[in-house]
Structure formats: structure tokens, C-alpha cells
Design a protein around this motif. Structure first.
Motif, short mmCIF file in Angstrom:
data_model
loop_
_atom_site.label_atom_id
_atom_site.label_comp_id
_atom_site.label_asym_id
_atom_site.label_seq_id
_atom_site.Cartn_x
_atom_site.Cartn_y
_atom_site.Cartn_z
N ALA A 183 -7.93 4.61 -7.18
CA ALA A 183 -7.55 3.37 -6.51
C ALA A 183 -6.69 3.68 -5.31
O ALA A 183 -5.86 4.61 -5.34
CB ALA A 183 -6.80 2.46 -7.48
N THR A 184 -6.86 2.90 -4.25
CA THR A 184 -6.08 3.15 -3.04
C THR A 184 -5.85 1.86 -2.27
O THR A 184 -6.68 0.93 -2.32
CB THR A 184 -6.80 4.16 -2.13
N VAL A 185 -4.71 1.79 -1.58
CA VAL A 185 -4.45 0.70 -0.64
C VAL A 185 -4.37 1.26 0.77
O VAL A 185 -4.00 0.56 1.71
CB VAL A 185 -3.15 -0.06 -0.99
N ALA A 186 -4.72 2.53 0.92
CA ALA A 186 -4.70 3.17 2.23
C ALA A 186 -5.86 2.68 3.09
O ALA A 186 -6.91 2.28 2.57
CB ALA A 186 -4.77 4.69 2.07
N HIS A 187 -5.66 2.73 4.40
CA HIS A 187 -6.74 2.32 5.30
C HIS A 187 -7.87 3.35 5.28
O HIS A 187 -9.05 3.00 5.28
CB HIS A 187 -6.20 2.17 6.73
N ASN A 188 -7.50 4.63 5.25
CA ASN A 188 -8.50 5.70 5.21
C ASN A 188 -8.90 5.96 3.76
O ASN A 188 -8.09 6.39 2.95
CB ASN A 188 -7.92 6.97 5.83
N ILE A 189 -10.16 5.67 3.45
CA ILE A 189 -10.63 5.84 2.07
C ILE A 189 -11.54 7.06 1.93
O ILE A 189 -12.20 7.21 0.89
CB ILE A 189 -11.36 4.57 1.57
N GLU A 190 -11.57 7.90 2.92
CA GLU A 190 -12.49 9.05 2.87
C GLU A 190 -11.95 10.21 2.04
O GLU A 190 -12.70 11.07 1.62
CB GLU A 190 -12.79 9.54 4.29
N THR A 191 -10.63 10.24 1.81
CA THR A 191 -10.04 11.36 1.08
C THR A 191 -9.47 10.89 -0.25
O THR A 191 -8.75 9.88 -0.31
CB THR A 191 -8.91 12.01 1.90
N SER A 203 -3.26 -4.66 0.03
CA SER A 203 -2.05 -5.12 -0.65
C SER A 203 -1.41 -6.24 0.16
O SER A 203 -1.19 -6.11 1.37
CB SER A 203 -1.06 -3.96 -0.80
N HIS A 204 -1.16 -7.39 -0.51
CA HIS A 204 -0.56 -8.54 0.16
C HIS A 204 0.66 -9.02 -0.62
O HIS A 204 0.77 -8.81 -1.82
CB HIS A 204 -1.57 -9.70 0.26
N ASP A 205 1.58 -9.67 0.08
CA ASP A 205 2.71 -10.31 -0.60
C ASP A 205 2.26 -11.65 -1.16
O ASP A 205 1.70 -12.48 -0.43
CB ASP A 205 3.86 -10.53 0.38
N TYR A 206 2.46 -11.82 -2.46
CA TYR A 206 2.19 -13.08 -3.14
C TYR A 206 0.71 -13.47 -3.04
O TYR A 206 0.25 -13.93 -2.01
CB TYR A 206 3.08 -14.21 -2.62
N GLY A 207 0.00 -13.30 -4.12
CA GLY A 207 -1.41 -13.68 -4.19
C GLY A 207 -1.82 -13.81 -5.65
O GLY A 207 -0.99 -13.80 -6.55
N ASP A 208 -3.12 -13.94 -5.87
CA ASP A 208 -3.62 -14.18 -7.22
C ASP A 208 -3.89 -12.92 -8.02
O ASP A 208 -4.11 -12.99 -9.23
CB ASP A 208 -4.93 -14.98 -7.15
N GLN A 209 -3.86 -11.77 -7.39
CA GLN A 209 -4.25 -10.53 -8.08
C GLN A 209 -3.06 -9.61 -8.30
O GLN A 209 -3.16 -8.42 -8.08
CB GLN A 209 -5.33 -9.80 -7.26
N THR A 210 -1.94 -10.17 -8.74
CA THR A 210 -0.80 -9.33 -9.08
C THR A 210 -1.05 -8.66 -10.42
O THR A 210 -1.92 -9.07 -11.20
CB THR A 210 0.49 -10.17 -9.17
N LEU A 211 -0.28 -7.62 -10.71
CA LEU A 211 -0.42 -6.96 -12.01
C LEU A 211 -0.24 -7.94 -13.18
O LEU A 211 -1.04 -7.94 -14.11
CB LEU A 211 0.57 -5.80 -12.11
N PRO A 212 0.82 -8.77 -13.18
CA PRO A 212 0.97 -9.70 -14.30
C PRO A 212 -0.23 -10.62 -14.48
O PRO A 212 -0.63 -10.92 -15.61
CB PRO A 212 2.23 -10.49 -13.93
N ARG A 213 -0.83 -11.07 -13.38
CA ARG A 213 -1.98 -11.98 -13.51
C ARG A 213 -3.23 -11.24 -13.96
O ARG A 213 -4.04 -11.78 -14.71
CB ARG A 213 -2.21 -12.71 -12.18
#
Length: 336
Positions: A193-201, A227-237
Motif C-alpha cells: 500500500a502506498t500514498v506516494a505519487h510515484n507508484i513504480e517502486t 490521503s485526505h483530511d477528514y473523509g469516509d475511508q478512515t481506519l476507524p470507518r
């Protein structure tokens, strides 16, 4: 039927409402048989939760002592002139772990008739659970949150696309530090899993991570997220969504809670995880076969015992599978 873990937490809330002072205590039966029972109790002097088991005989402890658990005191107590084994939580911050342990023991002791059998079950469970209480770890790091979110998102996608909810939870091995994050009947899947812009590595942490030995088929699945501040896909949700799906599978719900604890996630830290939302950007997968770049114990020079390395997925971009392709591959024994 309510999940056993929900029943235990509700029982504890009921005990907190019981009247009592000083050295008094109150307890509710949670499992067992007429010959041997398990009880969840509260001591009113310090509001400590206690697990009691019995009646037992003193020789049981002499022949096979209980393992020492950090923050939990073991001892003996008497009720109606009968001897009971007691486990008392001394670290209030670990109440969620203690009550989940109570749920596991409730499940394991269901129908147990004799003290020696019950004691052996308790001892076996406690040997495994020592690790849950010994960790000094606090909240998950940013990379750990990303990794757990990616695994839970992929788990939910598996559920949404035809794999039974309980089967997905049983297959999830990421928190067990297994070689592969999901071990399905027809294939294993390692998740990156990644939140990086470059997903090639992608980074590979051991020589076992991409070793297909012992698996029918092995896939590397990359879950790229924003990754965003405040949304529906947080870990708790994400976790609450899976808990709701497991409402009809009490045994697997308990297994899920244990795996969450093993991953380092605690409900008491929910506020730390409620601000970061993970939105899926792209999911792709690669068949880890002889054409996929990897290092394994069989492919390195003698004398090298471990290695971490990085793979440039751009070199195998044409081999990438969509999520639908991955679903077909992990669901069909004919896709070879």
C-alpha cells in the motif's frame, strides 16, 4: 445472536453499574459448565476487572504454572468455600485487550466440563496472549496506518466481489507477520500500500516476501491511495464496516479483533486515526512467477541469509493485472 466480544463488553458495562464499595466485588458468569465456570468480575475498591475460573484444585497450578503476563496478576480466590483461579488487570489502559482476552476464553471454554480441561485451555490461550500485553507500542506510525488501510481496503474489495466475509478474515495474515498478507485457498497475495505519487517502486522487506514456495499461486497487489483530511475511508470507518459485515460470524469477528490488536490498532486511539482518509487511486496486481523480478533464498549466493530490496514495477508494467483479473486468478484453479 450477538458476538461474544460484544457480550463481554456489555457485561463489563453492567458490572460497572453494580453497587458496591470497599473490598466487595461482583461477578457474572460468562462461560463454562456446571462443573467448571468462567466469570467476569469487578473489584469495587480499585474498579479492576477480574477473570475467575473454577472451582479448581491447588495441584493444577503446581503441575503447570500459568505464564507470567505483564500487567496481569494471577492468584486464587474463594467463593462459597470453593477455590477459583483469578486474573486481575493492573493496567487500566489495557482494558480493551483484557476484555478481548475474556471473549477468547469465553469461546474456548464453552462446554468445558472438568477443571483440568479448563485449566489447560486457559494456560494454552495465555501463552499466546502474552504478546498482546507485553507491547510498549503506542499509536501506529504513518506508514503502519497506510499499510493497515491498504490491507483492509483490499479485504473489503474481496468481500464485495464474491469471497465470503469469514473466508477473507481467516485468509488475512498481515498482522501475524506471515510471509504473505492474504492466504486464500487457491492463491496468496502480498499487499503493498502506498500514498506516494510515484507508484513504480515497491520495497520488499525479506527474502520470504515474494517466495512462492508452498503457495499454489502468488500475487503482489499494489493499493495506491490518496490521503485526505477528514473523509469516509478512515481506519476507524474501514474497521467498523468490516465489523458490521461480521455480525453473522461471531467466531470470525473475534478472530478479526485479535488480528487488529496484533497489528497494533486499538479502539482507544481512534481519535488519532479519524483525521486521515484513504481514497483508492489504483489497484493493480502482478503474478509472482519466474518472469517477475525478485530475490528468494533459492536465487541468491550462498552466505547471504537475508536482504531488503526495491523493485521497479515499471519494468513489468505490461504484466500488470486489473483487480478483476486478480479476482479471477484467486478464485479459479484453472487460471494457471
Amino acid at each position: 445472536m450477538a458476538d461474544v466480544i460484544d457480550q463481554i463488553f456489555e457485561t463489563w458495562e453492567s458490572l460497572l453499574d453494580e453497587p458496591g464499595t470497599g473490598s466487595q466485588s461482583a461477578r457474572y458468569r460468562i462461560s463454562g459448565s456446571p462443573r467448571f465456570g468462567a466469570y467476569l468480575a469487578i473489584r469495587f475498591d480499585d474498579r479492576a476487572p477480574v477473570l475467575e475460573f473454577g472451582p479448581i484444585t491447588p495441584d493444577l497450578l503446581k503441575d503447570a504454572p500459568l505464564p507470567s503476563i505483564k500487567g496481569v496478576d494471577s492468584g486464587l480466590s474463594y467463593h462459597s468455600q470453593e477455590l477459583f483461579l483469578s486474573l486481575t488487570l493492573k493496567q487500566p489502559a489495557s482494558i480493551d485487550i483484557f476484555l478481548t482476552l475474556a471473549a477468547r476464553l469465553t469461546d474456548e471454554l464453552s462446554g468445558v466440563d472438568y477443571p483440568i480441561t479448563g485449566y489447560n485451555v486457559i494456560r494454552k490461550v495465555l501463552i499466546v496472549w502474552r504478546a498482546f500485553f507485553s507491547s510498549e507500542k503506542k499509536i501506529l506510525s504513518g506508514s503502519e496506518q497506510t499499510g493497515l488501510a491498504g490491507e483492509l481496503i483490499l479485504a473489503t474489495m474481496f468481500m464485495d466481489n464474491g469471497i465470503e466475509v469469514a473466508a477473507v478474515i481467516r485468509a488475512w495474515k498481515g498482522s501475524e507477520r506471515s510471509h504473505h498478507d492474504f492466504q486464500l485457498p487457491l492463491a496468496s497475495v502480498e499487499v503493498k500500500a502506498t500514498v506516494a505519487h510515484n507508484i513504480e517502486t515497491v520495497s520488499i522487506s525479506s527474502l520470504r516476501q515474494l517466495d512462492p514456495t508452498g503457495t499454489k499461486k502468488l500475487f503482489l497487489a499494489q493499493v495506491a491511495m490518496d490521503s485526505h483530511d477528514y473523509g469516509d475511508q478512515t481506519l476507524p470507518r474501514l474497521i467498523e464496516n468490516i465489523r458490521q459485515r461480521l455480525s453473522s460470524f461471531p467466531a470470525d469477528r473475534l478472530e478479526f479483533e485479535e488480528k487488529l490488536l496484533a497489528s497494533g490498532y486499538r479502539d482507544k486511539d481512534e481519535s488519532h486515526y479519524a483525521q486521515q482518509s484513504f481514497q483508492i487511486r489504483k489497484v493493480r496486481a502482478f503474478r509472482v512467477d519466474e518472469n517477475f523480478p525478485k530475490l528468494t533464498h533459492d536465487s541468491i549466493p550462498e552466505g547471504i541469509v537475508e536482504a531488503t530490496y526495491q523493485i521497479n514495477l515499471g519494468t513489468v508494467a505490461l504484466q500488470a493485472l486489473t483487480f478483476d483479473d486478480l479476482m479471477l486468478a484467486v478464485s479459479s484453479s484453472q487460471n494457471d
